[in-house]
Design a protein around this motif. Sequence first.
Motif, PDB file in Angstrom:
ATOM      1  N   PHE A  52       0.893  -1.356  -0.056  1.00  0.00           N
ATOM      2  CA  PHE A  52      -0.179   0.080   0.178  1.00  0.00           C
ATOM      3  C   PHE A  52       0.898   1.339  -0.067  1.00  0.00           C
ATOM      4  CE2 PHE A  52      -2.486  -3.154   2.157  1.00  0.00           C
ATOM      5  CZ  PHE A  52      -3.724  -3.072   1.412  1.00  0.00           C
ATOM      6  N   PRO A  53       0.543   2.024  -0.936  1.00  0.00           N
ATOM      7  CA  PRO A  53       1.520   3.263  -1.077  1.00  0.00           C
ATOM      8  C   PRO A  53       1.245   4.147   0.233  1.00  0.00           C
ATOM      9  CG  PRO A  53      -0.213   3.571  -2.540  1.00  0.00           C
ATOM     10  CD  PRO A  53      -0.329   2.138  -2.142  1.00  0.00           C
ATOM     11  N   SER A  66      -5.171   9.530   2.698  1.00  0.00           N
ATOM     12  CA  SER A  66      -3.982  10.181   3.016  1.00  0.00           C
ATOM     13  C   SER A  66      -4.040  10.969   4.248  1.00  0.00           C
ATOM     14  CB  SER A  66      -3.627  11.304   1.838  1.00  0.00           C
ATOM     15  OG  SER A  66      -4.362  12.690   2.186  1.00  0.00           O
ATOM     16  N   PRO A  67      -2.819  11.298   4.690  1.00  0.00           N
ATOM     17  CA  PRO A  67      -2.787  11.691   6.392  1.00  0.00           C
ATOM     18  C   PRO A  67      -3.327  12.957   6.144  1.00  0.00           C
ATOM     19  CG  PRO A  67      -0.579  10.745   5.378  1.00  0.00           C
ATOM     20  CD  PRO A  67      -1.328  10.926   4.398  1.00  0.00           C
ATOM     21  N   ALA A 119      -7.033  17.828  -0.484  1.00  0.00           N
ATOM     22  CA  ALA A 119      -7.705  16.537  -0.811  1.00  0.00           C
ATOM     23  C   ALA A 119      -6.813  15.649  -1.559  1.00  0.00           C
ATOM     24  CB  ALA A 119      -9.298  16.601  -0.890  1.00  0.00           C
ATOM     25  N   LYS A 120      -6.210  16.337  -2.400  1.00  0.00           N
ATOM     26  CA  LYS A 120      -5.473  15.471  -3.558  1.00  0.00           C
ATOM     27  C   LYS A 120      -4.599  14.345  -2.828  1.00  0.00           C
ATOM     28  CE  LYS A 120      -5.349  19.204  -7.273  1.00  0.00           C
ATOM     29  NZ  LYS A 120      -4.529  19.714  -7.966  1.00  0.00           N
ATOM     30  N   ASN A 141       8.706  15.005  -2.727  1.00  0.00           N
ATOM     31  CA  ASN A 141      10.148  14.068  -2.870  1.00  0.00           C
ATOM     32  C   ASN A 141       9.541  12.833  -2.507  1.00  0.00           C
ATOM     33  OD1 ASN A 141      11.883  15.887  -3.943  1.00  0.00           O
ATOM     34  ND2 ASN A 141      12.665  16.636  -2.018  1.00  0.00           N
ATOM     35  N   MET A 142       8.255  12.206  -2.743  1.00  0.00           N
ATOM     36  CA  MET A 142       7.798  10.890  -2.423  1.00  0.00           C
ATOM     37  C   MET A 142       7.300  10.414  -3.746  1.00  0.00           C
ATOM     38  SD  MET A 142       6.132  11.700   1.213  1.00  0.00           S
ATOM     39  CE  MET A 142       5.867   9.805   1.602  1.00  0.00           C
ATOM     40  N   GLU A 143       7.347   9.175  -3.570  1.00  0.00           N
ATOM     41  CA  GLU A 143       6.552   8.271  -4.869  1.00  0.00           C
ATOM     42  C   GLU A 143       5.153   8.877  -4.727  1.00  0.00           C
ATOM     43  OE1 GLU A 143       5.109   3.751  -6.282  1.00  0.00           O
ATOM     44  OE2 GLU A 143       6.556   4.015  -4.376  1.00  0.00           O
ATOM     45  N   GLN A 144       4.670   9.117  -5.989  1.00  0.00           N
ATOM     46  CA  GLN A 144       3.444   9.557  -6.317  1.00  0.00           C
ATOM     47  C   GLN A 144       2.346   8.347  -6.021  1.00  0.00           C
ATOM     48  OE1 GLN A 144       2.537  13.338  -6.737  1.00  0.00           O
ATOM     49  NE2 GLN A 144       4.522  12.904  -5.463  1.00  0.00           N
ATOM     50  N   VAL A 145       1.291   8.669  -5.672  1.00  0.00           N
ATOM     51  CA  VAL A 145       0.154   7.656  -5.310  1.00  0.00           C
ATOM     52  C   VAL A 145      -0.804   7.809  -6.572  1.00  0.00           C
ATOM     53  CG1 VAL A 145      -1.887   6.737  -4.205  1.00  0.00           C
ATOM     54  CG2 VAL A 145       0.255   7.911  -2.949  1.00  0.00           C
ATOM     55  N   GLY A 146      -1.338   6.592  -7.198  1.00  0.00           N
ATOM     56  CA  GLY A 146      -2.470   6.785  -8.049  1.00  0.00           C
ATOM     57  C   GLY A 146      -1.703   6.645  -9.467  1.00  0.00           C
TER      58      GLY A 146
END
Length: 567
Positions: A416-417, A441-442, A518-519, A526-531
């Motif tokens: 899970f991302p 997301s957090p 909300a995105k 600087n993190m891997e993008q979700v979706g």
Amino acid sequence: MAKIGENEVPFELIDALLEYIQSLDIGGAVLVFLPGWSQIFALLKHLQQHPMFGGGNYRIIPLHSQLPREDQRAVFDVMPDGVTKVILSTNIAETSITIEDVVFVIDSCKAKMKLFTAHNNMTNYATVWASKTNLQQRRGRSGRVKPGFAFHLVSRARYDKLDEHMTPEMFRTPLHEIALSIKLLKLGSVGQFLSKCMEPPPIDAVIEAEVLLREMLALDSNDELTPLGRILARLPIEPRLGKMMVLGAMFFAGDALTTMAAASSTGSEIFLTDMTRGRLSFRQRNFAGNRYSDHVGMLNAFQCWENARQGGEGSEVNFCDQKGLNMPTMRVTWEAKNQLKDLLITCGFPEECFTPQEYNFTGPDPKLDMVIALLAMGLYPNVCMHKEKRKVLTTEARAALVHKGSVNCSREVINFPVPYFVFNEKIRTRAVSCKGMTMVSPLHLMLFASRKVELMPNMMVRLDNWITLAMEPRVAAIVTALRPAVESLVIRCAAEPGSVAEPTMQEDKTIQAVRQLAKMNAGRFNMEQVGMGGFHTKRPPSSFGHSEDEPQAKRGPGFNSMFGGRG
């Protein structure tokens, strides 16, 4: 009866009773009381495969509160000469309806009871022995027009131990919906009114309901209904889900959120799964795209089903059979959704707020991100964090499992991302599991799904005393400061529903800020993008769909065709 095990419903004994009834040569329908849908379905399949009862001289009809109304009405059909009607029902047939031609009752003497405990937010569905008054009521369902017969599948020793009455519902469910109804009807103080009951609920449960409604802004400081409270009191749904739909109207997400709320409230599964394993097939899980969400999977399946339905009933049945969807549940959800939408429009919300939207379920989509963010508000405090395999931690770090029927439950390891999820309910069967999960997301949690946000001495941000986030304190303060503005939007939506489509300049700025936060990838610098991809599992083999490993449809390939001609 003393020699038969009490844990299961004795189908062979029901067979023998039906044969005995046939030997009496007395016309009339047979009503069989069973605890729940799983037993109804199992007996339905058992009787359909029986050499006598599966033939043309018998018509087996299921009756359950979650079946569409047109399917429920089939129990009133008059049978031609020589055909015996056998109705398999839950306790809905005890008091809710009267079927005039029932002459015989076969009573399993059991009932399905929903138990809720507030201290651990746990829902427990238990099959329990019915009470003596239940048995008396069921016996009275026979012989409405001629002398009747009742067979209770219980030993004398067990009967003597049955409770006189069932536990009142007020003792085993939250009281906030009842509290709203009391206030809407102007019956005075919730506590004082409920104290007049023959068996009043515990005072701490009443106080807990009032505190929750005040926190939701449904009650004011004088414990009177606010404009939001008046709307929530009119909706036949959990108040948090109602509040979610109210705010969703301002974000033009009304159609998706009413669909999700309707599906959550019906309590029935939209996917047909194997009775023993209960896991989803790849084609069923694929409805969730890359969102790791049972709610998104349901929304996508529902929209596809609506499109298939436009091609006629044959197209609808074929689509549901091909995709492993439960057509009766789809129809129930459709009715519930339209009821919710009509009620909100009656409250003054513009119809355009509920216009269906097109969503990208396999790639980035800010509109779908917004729906998921609002869903987090509707399902709070049902938040969990994934640890490993099927294991998750819920509030106060209590261990639970991902439910077997979730799109997030797989034989393969899923990476899970984001480890955070909201869920419909926590249920206890053999183990505690979280049912109806959606990855969030957090920032979704910080904006919509947490009570307490605090800065720890190590400069980490902690939500609700258990979720720890690494983020700049200044950024956390800015995001948290937006929460009162979101609450103001809710108050405004409820007070002036007719003008939610025309926000003020300040409200529009708040809406745009919330949309950005909300995105799903907001805050992932600087993190891997979700979706950007699908489920992180092996690609299914080319023979998938014919594999012995794939769960077969719970109700068989012809299940949906049973409900044809009634939609």
